[in-house]
Design an enzyme around this catalytic site. Structure first.
Site, PDB file in Angstrom:
ATOM      1  CG  ASP A   1     -11.896 -15.379 -13.832  1.00  0.00           C
ATOM      2  OD1 ASP A   1     -11.246 -15.910 -12.911  1.00  0.00           O
ATOM      3  OD2 ASP A   1     -13.115 -15.122 -13.758  1.00  0.00           O
TER       4      ASP A   1
ATOM      5  CG  ASP B   1      -1.712   1.231   1.434  1.00  0.00           C
ATOM      6  OD1 ASP B   1      -1.861   1.997   0.458  1.00  0.00           O
ATOM      7  OD2 ASP B   1      -2.205   1.457   2.556  1.00  0.00           O
TER       8      ASP B   1
ATOM      9  CG  ASP C   1      -1.332   1.536  -4.003  1.00  0.00           C
ATOM     10  OD1 ASP C   1      -0.135   1.424  -4.350  1.00  0.00           O
ATOM     11  OD2 ASP C   1      -1.686   2.082  -2.937  1.00  0.00           O
TER      12      ASP C   1
ATOM     13  CG  ASP D   1      -5.982   3.082   0.123  1.00  0.00           C
ATOM     14  OD1 ASP D   1      -5.100   2.208   0.302  1.00  0.00           O
ATOM     15  OD2 ASP D   1      -6.591   3.234  -0.953  1.00  0.00           O
TER      16      ASP D   1
ATOM     17  CG  ASP E   1      -7.066 -12.201 -13.708  1.00  0.00           C
ATOM     18  OD1 ASP E   1      -7.559 -13.242 -14.175  1.00  0.00           O
ATOM     19  OD2 ASP E   1      -6.422 -12.165 -12.645  1.00  0.00           O
TER      20      ASP E   1
ATOM     21  CG  HIS F   1      -6.487 -15.077  -6.735  1.00  0.00           C
ATOM     22  ND1 HIS F   1      -5.904 -15.726  -7.804  1.00  0.00           N
ATOM     23  CD2 HIS F   1      -7.757 -14.811  -7.121  1.00  0.00           C
ATOM     24  CE1 HIS F   1      -6.775 -15.839  -8.783  1.00  0.00           C
ATOM     25  NE2 HIS F   1      -7.911 -15.309  -8.397  1.00  0.00           N
ATOM     26  CG  ASP F   2      -9.606 -18.050  -6.643  1.00  0.00           C
ATOM     27  OD1 ASP F   2     -10.063 -17.125  -5.946  1.00  0.00           O
ATOM     28  OD2 ASP F   2      -9.751 -18.106  -7.877  1.00  0.00           O
TER      29      ASP F   2
ATOM     30  CD  GLU G   1      -9.818 -19.681 -12.737  1.00  0.00           C
ATOM     31  OE1 GLU G   1      -9.705 -19.864 -11.516  1.00  0.00           O
ATOM     32  OE2 GLU G   1     -10.512 -18.771 -13.226  1.00  0.00           O
TER      33      GLU G   1
END
Length: 544
Positions: free
Chosen positions: A199, A21, A29, A25, A98, A314-315, A250
């Site tokens: 995806d 970050d 990013d 916030d 993605d 990430h999954d 994917e």
């Protein structure tokens, strides 16, 4: 088999909202990614994969897109994105992003038009069906909800969603819709990106009829339907063949035979794929099953198509927690899994933090989790009358938030990820597991990854070598060879918490061998038949 840059690459996945970050916030990013590019480059990475940063209501962490042409404010803006691409290229790396085109957000202008009336020109850009006996058109489930249908009270029809209610599926049968997607793809490729991770790309085509499924809980009916290869070949003709772009699909619910249809070099669809016979279908470590999966995919694609190697993203829960030992043997286990992924056939993927041995997390309450799939499943099961704590415990291992906690940069507050309050809690073990500590320790998981990546660049046998499993029925040892142009490597892995005895194959005993890399101190000759818990060794066999 043709040589290609993307076959020889090592890919680093950045889940940017949890990476770094730059503005306090609480969200990572794109500017934060720029600040850490030298770290990524120093690891030896060739390609960066960025998770979605398009404009989005963020109900599913960016996979619900409301504008394909804008950057969401949390991530930055288009100028920062273009600076990021330039800085990546300046360092000799490439970037893929993605491509999410199975569905959009329900806030996308296309959907707002589609649901405004039955005769709107974009009505057919999404999938609409009349009620059946006053209820959903069929019994199909979605990934995130008990039904893949949601009633639109204004028009009296149901729309189709493979994921969350807020993620309506696009109708790929509509040629105008497809042209709209191809235009968007060219937009990003023309901005300098080097390809796409696509995806759930095999969900684009839907079943020709909407009859009930015999077992609605086996949602494989959502994927690999007639027409999917026509769409991908058209996508290749219209867009991809005009760029030197890397594409990785994917693709859940596929066998090697089905997977080859997507990546066969003569079919002009995709370069490579992620299959999920491990990550989705093998909840915990099963050595025999894993070996069979590896052999079947190697045999199925050999000489025709290309595979990918990964155990987490990430999954999926971090690999050292799910498939290794993240306590007593965390470092050894992390190094063994790295050895395996980087020496098996296919392009290796590193998920951020994997290279320092980050672990999965266990929070105390469902309220601490952001994962929409986990939260929806929790509430669905509790509504059935199940004990809430029992439901919570059952969902912990495979929660997607296991891999989504912030990157550990140092032992400062919030692991150095942010000066603010992070969007998701930091894993409490960050004081012991972080980049700063790893960089100070020459024996760390980080430097082991760096050496593996360097070896892959220097030795084509790791990329193009033939594969042979030497102990297919051993439950603890994974022993295999890679052979290419007269060079043979022997990989020996003890994937267990106990010491194991290993006898070199008879055909190799009379030949010399050189230890290339190991996650333990080299053994003396008298002790080399003993493998310590989670020990990994790679030998080069010397021709006599």
């Amino acid at each position: 088999m043709k040589k290609k840059w993307w076959k020889e690459a090592v890919v680093y996945q950045i889940y940017w909202r949890s990476f770094y970050d730059s503005d306090g916030d609480g969200y990572g990013d794109l500017r934060g990614v720029i600040k850490k590019l030298d770290y990524i480059k120093s690891l030896g990475i060739d390609v960066i994969w960025l998770n979605p940063f398009y404009e989005s209501p963020d109900r599913d962490n960016g996979y619900d897109i409301s504008d394909y042409y804008r950057v969401m404010e949390k991530a930055g803006d288009m100028a920062i994105f273009q600076e990021l691409v330039q800085e990546i290229h300046n360092r000799g790396m490439k970037v893929i992003m993605d491509l999410v085109v199975n569905h959009t957000s329900d806030q996308h202008p296309w959907f707002l038009e589609s649901c405004s009336s039955k005769d709107n020109p974009k009505r057919d850009w999404y999938i609409w069906e009349d009620p059946k006996e006053g209820k959903e058109p069929n019994n199909w489930r979605s990934y995130f909800a008990p039904s893949c249908w949601e009633l639109d009270s204004a028009t009296g029809q149901y729309y189709y969603h493979s994921f969350a209610v807020e993620q309506p599926d696009l109708n790929w049968e509509n040629p105008e819709l497809r042209n709209g997607i191809y235009k968007m793809m060219r937009f990003w490729l023309d901005k300098g990106i080097d390809g796409f991770r696509m995806d759930v790309i095999n969900l684009l085509a839907k079943r020709e009829d909407f009859s009930d499924a015999e077992n609605p809980y086996d949602i494989s009916y959502l994927a690999n339907n007639p027409g999917i290869h026509d769409y991908l070949q058209e996508m290749n003709r219209e867009v991809l063949q005009h760029y030197d772009a890397m594409t990785v699909g994917e693709i859940p619910f596929v066998t090697p035979t089905e997977g080859l249809l997507y990546v066969d070099e003569d079919r002009n669809e995709l370069n490579t794929l992620f299959h999920f016979q491990v990550a989705d279908e093998m909840p915990t470590w099963d050595m025999i099953r894993f070996k069979r999966i590896q052999s079947s995919w190697y045999d199925g694609l050999k000489g025709k198509g290309w595979n990918s190697q990964f155990l987490n993203n990430h999954d999926h829960t971090r690999q050292v927690t799910r498939y290794g030992n993240d306590e007593e043997y965390r470092e050894q286990s992390a190094k063994l899994l790295a050895t395996m992924i980087h020496t098996l056939p296919g392009t290796p993927y590193i998920f951020q933090g994997e290279e320092i041995g980050m672990t999965g997390v266990r929070f105390d309450s469902i309220e601490d989790y952001n994962d929409i799939a986990m939260r929806n499943k929790y509430h669905e099961e509790v509504a059935k009358g199940r004990d809430p704590q029992e439901v919570f415990e059952s969902l912990l291992l495979l929660s997607r938030d296991n891999s989504r906690t912030p990157m550990h940069w140092n032992d400062a507050p919030q692991a150095g990820f942010t000066n603010g309050e992070p969007w998701i809690k930091v894993n409490p073990n960050y004081k012991d597991i972080n980049v700063e500590a790893a960089l100070k320790d020459q024996d760390s998981v980080y430097y082991y990854y760096k050496k593996l990546i360097s070896l892959r660049k220097e030795n084509e046998v790791m990329v193009y070598g033939d594969y042979q499993d030497l102990l297919p029925d051993d439950e603890n040892l994974f022993v295999y060879t890679r052979s290419y142009k007269g060079v043979t490597w022997l990989i020996v892995l003890n994937h267990s918490d106990e010491q194991q005895t290993f006898v070199f194959p008879e055909e190799l005993q009379q030949r010399g061998k050189q230890l290339i890399i190991s996650n333990y101190q080299p053994k003396t000759q008298s002790g080399e038949n003993l493998l310590d818990p989670h020990e990994a060794r790679v030998y080069q066999i010397i021709e006599s």
